[in-house]
Design a protein around this motif. Structure first.
Motif, PDB file in Angstrom:
ATOM      1  N   ILE A  95       0.836  -1.202   0.000  1.00  0.00           N
ATOM      2  CA  ILE A  95       0.000   0.000   0.000  1.00  0.00           C
ATOM      3  C   ILE A  95       0.865   1.244   0.000  1.00  0.00           C
ATOM      4  CG2 ILE A  95      -1.628   1.333   1.395  1.00  0.00           C
ATOM      5  CD1 ILE A  95      -2.941  -1.290   2.181  1.00  0.00           C
ATOM      6  N   ARG A  96       1.902   1.229   0.834  1.00  0.00           N
ATOM      7  CA  ARG A  96       2.801   2.386   0.891  1.00  0.00           C
ATOM      8  C   ARG A  96       3.517   2.597  -0.437  1.00  0.00           C
ATOM      9  NH1 ARG A  96       7.154   3.560   5.754  1.00  0.00           N
ATOM     10  NH2 ARG A  96       8.234   5.304   4.782  1.00  0.00           N
ATOM     11  N   VAL A  97       3.969   1.520  -1.041  1.00  0.00           N
ATOM     12  CA  VAL A  97       4.654   1.635  -2.332  1.00  0.00           C
ATOM     13  C   VAL A  97       3.706   2.169  -3.392  1.00  0.00           C
ATOM     14  CG1 VAL A  97       5.744   0.316  -4.177  1.00  0.00           C
ATOM     15  CG2 VAL A  97       6.336  -0.150  -1.797  1.00  0.00           C
ATOM     16  N   LEU A  98       2.480   1.658  -3.416  1.00  0.00           N
ATOM     17  CA  LEU A  98       1.523   2.100  -4.423  1.00  0.00           C
ATOM     18  C   LEU A  98       1.174   3.575  -4.250  1.00  0.00           C
ATOM     19  CD1 LEU A  98      -0.216   1.260  -6.813  1.00  0.00           C
ATOM     20  CD2 LEU A  98      -2.007   0.586  -5.212  1.00  0.00           C
ATOM     21  N   LEU A  99       0.977   4.017  -3.004  1.00  0.00           N
ATOM     22  CA  LEU A  99       0.697   5.432  -2.761  1.00  0.00           C
ATOM     23  C   LEU A  99       1.845   6.319  -3.224  1.00  0.00           C
ATOM     24  CD1 LEU A  99      -1.021   5.572   0.752  1.00  0.00           C
ATOM     25  CD2 LEU A  99      -1.953   6.403  -1.408  1.00  0.00           C
ATOM     26  N   GLN A 100       3.065   5.874  -2.978  1.00  0.00           N
ATOM     27  CA  GLN A 100       4.227   6.652  -3.402  1.00  0.00           C
ATOM     28  C   GLN A 100       4.273   6.778  -4.920  1.00  0.00           C
ATOM     29  OE1 GLN A 100       7.964   5.463  -1.598  1.00  0.00           O
ATOM     30  NE2 GLN A 100       9.091   6.013  -3.444  1.00  0.00           N
ATOM     31  N   SER A 113       3.675  10.339  -7.254  1.00  0.00           N
ATOM     32  CA  SER A 113       4.625  10.854  -8.239  1.00  0.00           C
ATOM     33  C   SER A 113       3.995  11.017  -9.608  1.00  0.00           C
ATOM     34  CB  SER A 113       5.833   9.915  -8.325  1.00  0.00           C
ATOM     35  OG  SER A 113       5.462   8.640  -8.821  1.00  0.00           O
ATOM     36  N   VAL A 114       2.961  10.222  -9.890  1.00  0.00           N
ATOM     37  CA  VAL A 114       2.254  10.338 -11.162  1.00  0.00           C
ATOM     38  C   VAL A 114       1.207  11.450 -11.101  1.00  0.00           C
ATOM     39  CG1 VAL A 114       0.668   9.145 -12.727  1.00  0.00           C
ATOM     40  CG2 VAL A 114       2.675   7.950 -11.829  1.00  0.00           C
ATOM     41  N   ALA A 115       0.555  11.592  -9.960  1.00  0.00           N
ATOM     42  CA  ALA A 115      -0.516  12.582  -9.836  1.00  0.00           C
ATOM     43  C   ALA A 115       0.012  14.012  -9.871  1.00  0.00           C
ATOM     44  CB  ALA A 115      -1.297  12.350  -8.537  1.00  0.00           C
ATOM     45  N   MET A 116       1.196  14.240  -9.286  1.00  0.00           N
ATOM     46  CA  MET A 116       1.752  15.594  -9.210  1.00  0.00           C
ATOM     47  C   MET A 116       2.779  15.806 -10.314  1.00  0.00           C
ATOM     48  SD  MET A 116       0.383  17.187  -6.587  1.00  0.00           S
ATOM     49  CE  MET A 116      -0.623  16.787  -5.145  1.00  0.00           C
ATOM     50  N   ASP A 117       2.563  16.851 -11.118  1.00  0.00           N
ATOM     51  CA  ASP A 117       3.507  17.147 -12.196  1.00  0.00           C
ATOM     52  C   ASP A 117       4.760  17.848 -11.689  1.00  0.00           C
ATOM     53  OD1 ASP A 117       0.796  17.870 -14.470  1.00  0.00           O
ATOM     54  OD2 ASP A 117       2.005  16.060 -14.292  1.00  0.00           O
ATOM     55  N   TRP A 118       4.569  18.876 -10.837  1.00  0.00           N
ATOM     56  CA  TRP A 118       5.688  19.730 -10.461  1.00  0.00           C
ATOM     57  C   TRP A 118       5.869  19.895  -8.955  1.00  0.00           C
ATOM     58  CZ3 TRP A 118       8.140  20.058 -14.756  1.00  0.00           C
ATOM     59  CH2 TRP A 118       7.447  20.154 -15.965  1.00  0.00           C
ATOM     60  N   HIS A 119       4.812  19.774  -8.209  1.00  0.00           N
ATOM     61  CA  HIS A 119       4.889  20.076  -6.781  1.00  0.00           C
ATOM     62  C   HIS A 119       5.606  18.959  -6.020  1.00  0.00           C
ATOM     63  CE1 HIS A 119       3.706  21.452  -2.795  1.00  0.00           C
ATOM     64  NE2 HIS A 119       3.267  22.570  -3.346  1.00  0.00           N
ATOM     65  N   ASN A 120       6.339  19.333  -4.971  1.00  0.00           N
ATOM     66  CA  ASN A 120       7.064  18.350  -4.163  1.00  0.00           C
ATOM     67  C   ASN A 120       6.150  17.447  -3.345  1.00  0.00           C
ATOM     68  OD1 ASN A 120       9.648  18.810  -4.979  1.00  0.00           O
ATOM     69  ND2 ASN A 120      10.350  19.768  -3.096  1.00  0.00           N
ATOM     70  N   MET A 127      -2.429   6.649 -14.804  1.00  0.00           N
ATOM     71  CA  MET A 127      -2.336   5.240 -14.440  1.00  0.00           C
ATOM     72  C   MET A 127      -0.947   4.915 -13.907  1.00  0.00           C
ATOM     73  SD  MET A 127      -2.408   1.899 -16.914  1.00  0.00           S
ATOM     74  CE  MET A 127      -0.735   2.264 -17.424  1.00  0.00           C
ATOM     75  N   VAL A 128      -0.913   4.048 -12.927  1.00  0.00           N
ATOM     76  CA  VAL A 128       0.368   3.509 -12.465  1.00  0.00           C
ATOM     77  C   VAL A 128       0.150   2.065 -12.046  1.00  0.00           C
ATOM     78  CG1 VAL A 128       0.008   4.360 -10.117  1.00  0.00           C
ATOM     79  CG2 VAL A 128       2.307   3.805 -10.885  1.00  0.00           C
TER      80      VAL A 128
END
Length: 914
Positions: A171-176, A180-187, A266-267
């Protein structure tokens, strides 16, 4: 007995007292505002101070929050904020061993890093000396921490081990990956723990510059809560923090803003494992946004694990094992997450489609008034109950400070109470749309549906939202309760209930009129419970999943309405019910529990849901190194015959037994074994003794089991030691465990000496022989320590040690454990170690007595033992009288290098370092 004044009179007295205090503020400290018992001050150097006095608890909490988190990291520096958090525990010239100081004072400390903030906190027994020590420590390490290269070299591997251990969690890996896919530029799209390459290669000068830039008084909020004198505390804060100069550098507000998402994303993660996971992530408004509370209510409606739409539409249809969801409430626009675990033999596509239909189908299936009412009741209940603990509020304030202003906590509550069904419906139609979604597939579409109302707020805009906010009347403040042994005994009363049951209670005025209660039911005997372990466990877990008159959802709504957190757990040998609620609601809660205990529905459909949840959980455990280590150690050291009530089954056998259990079997177990005879009930807090006694008597009267109760003893067995390895393929983290049994109980003369030996060997907060070796010195393990416990009923104790590490470091961890153990056996502990450990244990015990829930659990457990706090008093006196010779002799008497059984688990292919 204390007499309550009217709320208006209390408010007037509070205002007068505050007015006198403010008139005498130390020079250089300015009062900013006060809301519902929390007062904000500011020092000339820019330090923000929040004070929250609470005389009802014998504890104090110091929590310093720095306005810096993972979003402030630059390219190549991911994980820097979190890595710095670790280094700040490494000491200063004045405090070279911070972890030892924390352990010696019995503190309950930690540090945490998140996207918008980093905080360090410690809760300790209330005293002027402890408070000044904590404030001086935090002031010192604000600017004088070593941040040294040698500490970075050792701690980097510890943090890397933490990363590797988290990498075991699908779950933690999938959220990570989704972030990273959902956010284009923000940290916000980067994990707080950072990239492995950044952790391994970061330059110490970069960390030092990061520390000097952000760890300054004008970028920090100091929160002090608990049993404090406000004027004295301000004086101490001035003494230790005011000399720190305000830095000349200027912190510029971040300006990176995420563009509006323009299509589903998608990821897919492919790894070894036994459970499938489906997740969706939707862009969401900032935590300070007026629309956020509606989204929060929406998440409850969709994803509550027992009553949400996902549970009803997906889990109950056996398409998934469980469902849950949560929002990341950040200073800037964040995300809402919904997740499901799916058994490996189930169709993940069917679960996915049902999930999306539920989340994104609100136009065809509108949000109802009842759903909003129940969701709001749960959220508001949690807020109100949390506010009964100054410690919890002190820590929660870090999140609101990170969002921009601490008063948002109250404003968010107000907004939640005002949320309408129309607002929740609008939130669903705005945010839960496919173009705003990140999922495990990609599907092109021309009909765009974008969430273009999400915006970022500047700090000034956030401040404007709470300008002039005054909040509400403070909750009941409670009494100044002395948690000494003699005072607790003096305030303890016993009530003989029906059916030979007993109730013990401590009546006191509490913050928010809170009260906690425990009910314990003892079931069966060794002969009758043979081969009944799985059925009995399912029966206990089904108690709060619906009754003859109320469904599971209705039951949850009833407890929410009564502002009660109720937990039901148990096994074939007994059941336990814990309650946290308020004075006025406790009798009504007990009346509902009467139905829960006596008339559970044992609905076949709900039983299948529970069975699926348990099976999926066990499937996950099959590949978890730590679970494998300690499950197999328990099986080896406790060789009960199969079917015995204490027998530990293999995971595969347990799964098959769960699958084979029927609703009729569960009903039959409840009918045969459950009853109120010899029940143990404890109550601590603000309550009406007569009303509660009458309610409990109603539950227990005439309710008896068909089977005579006789406790199933735990037996000591002398077995040969083993040392074996368990392969857990494709797991980045590994686990080490060592354990032995001893033939003594907690009333044995050697028990206090062994407790102290364990504290020195591996029981302290990152400060013990084992932790110093494996974490501080060798940098092998993020978590390493030892444990010791002894039965109060049987001559049986357990001494063990644990560590997590990278697979290639397992051999070094075992060597380190054995060398430290042999060193104690050869040389013994020192007098200084004993003095420091003794002080820490005794202070931590005082914290336990000051917490109502811990005291209530102990009081319930003492009933069958016929013990009072005088037993604890004699136990602590024995600790006080211990000599170092007695401790070392006891350790050598029971422990040897060959007495431990050792099991290690990890990926065999990674055992050789790359």
């Amino acid at each position: 007995m204390l007499i309550k004044s009217s709320s208006k009179w209390l408010l007037l007295l509070s205002l007068l007292a505050m007015g006198q205090a403010f008139a005498k503020l130390p020079k250089g400290i300015e009062k900013v505002t006060s809301v519902e018992g929390i007062t904000e001050y500011r020092l000339d150097n820019g330090l923000q101070v929040l004070l929250f006095p609470d005389q009802s608890q014998e504890t104090q909490t110091v929590n310093i929050t720095y306005h810096v988190g993972s979003k402030h990291e630059n390219y190549g520096e991911t994980g820097m904020a979190h890595l710095l958090e670790h280094l700040v525990f490494k000491g200063t010239p004045k405090h070279p061993n911070i972890t030892k100081e924390l352990t010696d004072r019995g503190a309950e400390p930690n540090g945490t890093t998140w996207t918008d903030r980093t905080n360090y906190f410690e809760t300790f027994a209330a005293s002027d000396d402890n408070l000044e020590w904590a404030l001086e420590l935090e002031a010192d390490r604000m600017i004088n921490s070593f941040i040294a290269k040698e500490d970075l070299d050792s701690e980097m591997t510890v943090v890397r081990n933490e990363l590797e251990n988290g990498d075991n969690n699908p779950i933690r890996v999938l959220l990570q990956r989704m972030g990273s896919v959902a956010m284009d530029w923000h940290n916000y799209g980067k994990s707080t723990i950072g990239a492995r390459s950044d952790l391994e290669n970061v330059d110490i000068s970069n960390l030092q510059a990061f520390y000097k830039k952000y760890y300054q008084p004008d970028n920090a909020t100091l929160i002090v809560a608990g049993k404090i004198d406000e004027a004295k505390t301000l004086g101490l804060i001035k003494k230790h923090f005011a000399p720190i100069p305000k830095p000349k550098r200027v912190l510029r507000e971040l300006y990176t803003e995420e563009p509006i998402q323009d299509g589903e994303r998608m990821v897919t993660v492919r790894r070894a494992g036994d459970v499938q996971v489906v997740a969706t992530m939707y862009k969401a408004p900032a935590g300070s946004d007026e629309n956020y509370p509606a989204l929060n209510v929406l998440s409850q409606i969709m994803a509550h694990p027992t009553s949400g739409r996902l549970h009803e539409n997906v889990v109950k249809k056996e398409l998934a094992a469980n469902s849950f969801g949560f929002n990341f409430q950040w200073a800037e626009p964040g995300v809402a997450n919904f997740m499901m675990q799916v058994a490996k033999d189930k169709d993940i596509d069917a679960a996915k489609m049902a999930m999306l239909a539920t989340l994104e189908g609100v136009k065809d299936s509108p949000i109802t008034e009842d759903e909003v009412k129940q969701a709001k009741a749960n959220l508001i209940k949690q807020f109100e109950l949390s506010f009964n603990s100054s410690e919890r509020i002190a820590l929660a304030l870090s999140e609101w400070v990170g969002m921009g202003d601490w008063r948002l906590m109250f404003l968010n509550r107000d907004r939640t109470e005002a949320v309408t069904t129309e607002q929740v419906q609008a939130a669903a139609e705005e945010y839960l749309v496919n173009d705003n979604r990140t999922l495990g597939l990609f599907i092109p579409e021309n009909d765009f549906d974008r969430a273009d109302s999400i915006k970022r707020y500047t700090l000034a805009e956030i401040k404007a939202k709470v300008e002039g906010y005054e909040g509400r009347e403070m909750v009941a403040q409670g009494e100044d309760f002395d948690p000494s042994f003699d005072n607790i005994d003096a305030r303890t009363a016993y009530v003989d209930l029906d059916n030979e049951a007993k109730m013990v209670h401590v009546r006191k005025e509490t913050r928010g009129d809170s009260v906690v209660m425990n009910i314990r039911l003892d079931l069966g005997n060794e002969e009758a419970l043979f081969n009944q372990s799985v059925v009995g466990r399912l029966a206990a877990n089904m108690l709060d999943r619906g009754t003859e008159n109320h469904s599971r959802t209705e039951l949850k709504a009833k407890f929410d309405e009564l502002k009660a957190n109720v937990g039901v757990s148990g096994s074939a040998r007994g059941a336990s019910i814990s309650v946290r609620t308020t004075h006025e609601n406790l009798p009504a809660v007990i009346n509902v529990l009467d139905e829960v205990l006596k008339k559970p529905a044992f609905d076949a459909e709900e039983l299948e849901v529970l069975k699926q949840e348990l099976v999926v959980s066990l499937e996950q455990q099959k590949q978890q190194p730590t679970t494998q280590v300690f499950r197999q150690l328990g099986q080896h050291l406790d060789p009960y015959e199969p079917g015995h009530p204490r027998y530990q089954m293999d995971i595969d056998d347990e799964i098959e037994a769960i699958k084979a259990t029927t609703a009729d079997q569960v009903k039959a177990f409840h009918k045969r074994f459950y009853g109120g005879q010899n029940a143990d009930v404890s109550v601590v807090g603000d309550f009406d003794v007569n009303a509660v006694s009458d309610s409990v008597k109603k539950v227990l009267n005439g309710w008896s089991s068909d089977v005579e109760y006789q406790r199933v003893p735990a037996a000591y067995s002398a077995v040969d030691s083993i040392n074996k390895f368990v392969d857990t393929p494709d797991k980045s983290g590994a686990a080490f465990g060592a354990m032995m049994r001893l033939p003594i109980g907690d009333d044995h003369p050697d028990y206090p000496a062994l407790v102290m030996a364990n504290q020195m060997f591996g029981g302290g907060f990152i400060s013990s022989r084992l932790a110093n070796r494996l974490r501080q010195q060798d940098g092998l393990s993020y978590g390493a320590g030892s444990f010791f416990n002894a039965s109060s009923f049987d001559e049986l104790a357990t001494f063990g040690a644990y560590a997590i590490c990278a697979p290639e470091n397992l051999e070094r961890v075992e060597i380190g454990f054995k060398e430290e153990l042999q060193k104690v056996l050869d040389e013994g502990f020192t007098q200084q170690e004993l003095d420091d450990a003794r002080n820490g244990v005794l202070q931590n015990n005082r914290i336990d007595r000051a917490k109502d829930d811990r005291l209530a659990r102990e009081l319930a457990g003492f009933i069958d033992l016929d013990r009072t706090q005088q037993w604890n008093k004699k136990y602590e006196e024995a600790i006080q009288d211990l000599t170092i010779l007695q401790v070392n002799m006891a350790f050598n008497k029971y422990v040897s290098a060959d007495s431990f059984s050792i099991i290690k688990a990890g990926d065999a292919k990674k055992m050789v370092a790359e």
